[in-house]
Design a protein around this motif. Structure first.
Motif, mmCIF file in Angstrom:
data_model
loop_
_atom_site.group_PDB
_atom_site.id
_atom_site.type_symbol
_atom_site.label_atom_id
_atom_site.label_comp_id
_atom_site.label_asym_id
_atom_site.label_seq_id
_atom_site.Cartn_x
_atom_site.Cartn_y
_atom_site.Cartn_z
ATOM 1 N N THR A 92 0.835 -1.202 0.000
ATOM 2 C CA THR A 92 0.000 0.000 0.000
ATOM 3 C C THR A 92 0.870 1.252 0.000
ATOM 4 O OG1 THR A 92 -0.201 0.115 2.424
ATOM 5 C CG2 THR A 92 -1.833 -1.187 1.248
ATOM 6 N N GLU A 93 1.960 1.225 0.790
ATOM 7 C CA GLU A 93 2.839 2.384 0.839
ATOM 8 C C GLU A 93 3.547 2.594 -0.496
ATOM 9 O OE1 GLU A 93 2.410 0.877 5.060
ATOM 10 O OE2 GLU A 93 2.860 -0.069 3.134
ATOM 11 N N GLY A 94 4.006 1.487 -1.105
ATOM 12 C CA GLY A 94 4.684 1.600 -2.391
ATOM 13 C C GLY A 94 3.763 2.084 -3.485
ATOM 14 N N ALA A 95 2.527 1.570 -3.499
ATOM 15 C CA ALA A 95 1.572 2.003 -4.516
ATOM 16 C C ALA A 95 1.273 3.495 -4.374
ATOM 17 C CB ALA A 95 0.284 1.191 -4.404
ATOM 18 N N ALA A 96 1.038 3.940 -3.127
ATOM 19 C CA ALA A 96 0.781 5.364 -2.896
ATOM 20 C C ALA A 96 2.006 6.198 -3.250
ATOM 21 C CB ALA A 96 0.386 5.593 -1.444
ATOM 22 N N GLY A 97 3.188 5.696 -2.889
ATOM 23 C CA GLY A 97 4.412 6.430 -3.172
ATOM 24 C C GLY A 97 4.678 6.581 -4.660
ATOM 25 N N TRP A 98 4.542 5.486 -5.421
ATOM 26 C CA TRP A 98 4.812 5.574 -6.856
ATOM 27 C C TRP A 98 3.762 6.420 -7.573
ATOM 28 C CZ3 TRP A 98 9.272 5.198 -8.746
ATOM 29 C CH2 TRP A 98 10.217 4.324 -8.213
ATOM 30 N N GLU A 99 2.534 6.402 -7.067
ATOM 31 C CA GLU A 99 1.525 7.272 -7.691
ATOM 32 C C GLU A 99 1.876 8.745 -7.491
ATOM 33 O OE1 GLU A 99 -3.279 8.052 -7.843
ATOM 34 O OE2 GLU A 99 -2.476 6.045 -7.508
#
Length: 332
Positions: A127-134
């Motif tokens: 979840t953190e990676g998805a939010a970060g890359w977005e």
């Protein structure tokens, strides 16, 4: 008709979390109205990369290592470089989490379809990676348009929640919040076990001794609590109890003299959402506490899955550095 302010609008993820074989993939596709050669320059040239991603120390070169400063230091190797169409790299962060990133620039509808794929064996930080890359893609788009990217902590938080809801995956990171005006460490973990099983893991010494620490817990208000960690012991008293739902006890340890730990269990779509709040009532070594809880909650998930738990001093130290930087304080 009521008009929602931007902060009240529901955040909808633009990326996807996919499972391919034994790996997890974060997938993003963005159509941008710029030539792909121009967008490639933003991806490939260090002076442009610094505007939206981080300080690229060595540049991209086929088969060669690179170093990137993005708050912490990321290292890896360039696996494929096909200018101006695609770039594939390994990505290893300070916690030794490794993934493979692939960028593609494709001519599409008079502009460019920008594709990003991040593939990892681990479900940690999904979840953190998805939010970060977005948010990184948002910054990339800003730079392409000639704008200066602005920090978006609120958007990152909302995206993190949105990806968790959309794909029923757990957060990994802890965050700092406030409780009655005091700092409070927050962790939310979505666990694949029923509430009764997790309650036993939280309250029965023969069970919590396998993932948290050996100790004792008198399961009644006013009951004594003691946990003997590798390098210190904590003592406390049970202050609140609601069977299979909530448990709170005071906590006194070298990291923080006056604090309280609150556990809350909620049913969530066939899984159990565990909420941990550690309220800090006195000066605390916050990074050390967050690293401790992160490591022990990872251990809880392993214990519930039937796997052996093997604490790592190296991993704890890396987590401490991670949370120290996140908290913005070298001494807390």
């Amino acid at each position: 008709m009521t008009t929602l302010s931007p902060q009240d609008e529901k955040v909808v993820p633009s990326g996807r979390i996919e499972r391919i074989a034994s790996d997890y993939v974060l997938a993003f596709d963005r159509q941008l109205d710029y030539p792909h050669s121009y967008l490639w320059s933003l991806l490939a040239e260090p002076e442009h990369v610094a505007k939206w991603l981080g300080n690229l120390i060595t540049g991209w070169e086929q088969g060669q290592p690179y170093e990137l400063e993005v708050g912490g230091t990321v290292t890896g190797t360039v696996l494929q470089l096909n200018a101006p169409l695609s770039l594939q790299i390994t990505w290893e962060d300070e916690l030794d989490n490794e993934s493979v990133l692939e960028w593609r620039m494709l001519n599409s509808n008079g502009g460019t379809l920008v594709q990003l794929r991040a593939r990892s064996e681990s479900r940690s930080f999904l979840t953190e990676g998805a939010a970060g890359w977005e948010t990184i893609l948002d910054a990339f788009e800003d730079v392409a348009a000639g704008r200066t990217p602005q920090p978006q902590p609120d958007r990152w938080t909302k995206l993190r929640e949105a990806y968790s809801r959309e794909y029923s995956v757990s957060h990994t990171m802890g965050t700092l919040g406030k409780d009655s005006g005091h700092d409070s460490v927050h962790f939310d973990r979505l666990l694949g076990a029923d509430r009764a099983t997790i309650w036993q893991a939280l309250t029965e010494p023969d069970k919590f001794g396998k993932w948290l620490a050996p100790g004792t817990l008198q399961l009644q208000v006013g009951g004594d609590v003691r946990l003997d960690f590798e390098t210190f012991s904590m003592r406390g008293d049970v202050t609140h109890l609601l069977n299979e739902q909530a448990l709170e006890y005071s906590w006194c340890s070298p990291e923080v003299e006056q604090s309280s730990v609150h556990w809350l269990l909620e049913n969530s779509g066939g899984k159990t959402l565990l909420k941990l709040r550690h309220g800090l009532r006195s000066k605390a070594r916050t990074a050390e506490l967050m690293a401790l809880w992160h490591e022990r909650l990872d251990a809880l998930a392993l214990y519930l899955s039937g796997a052996e738990v093997h604490p790592s001093a190296h991993h704890r130290e890396a987590l401490t550095h991670f949370y120290r930087r996140m908290a913005g304080s070298a001494g807390s």
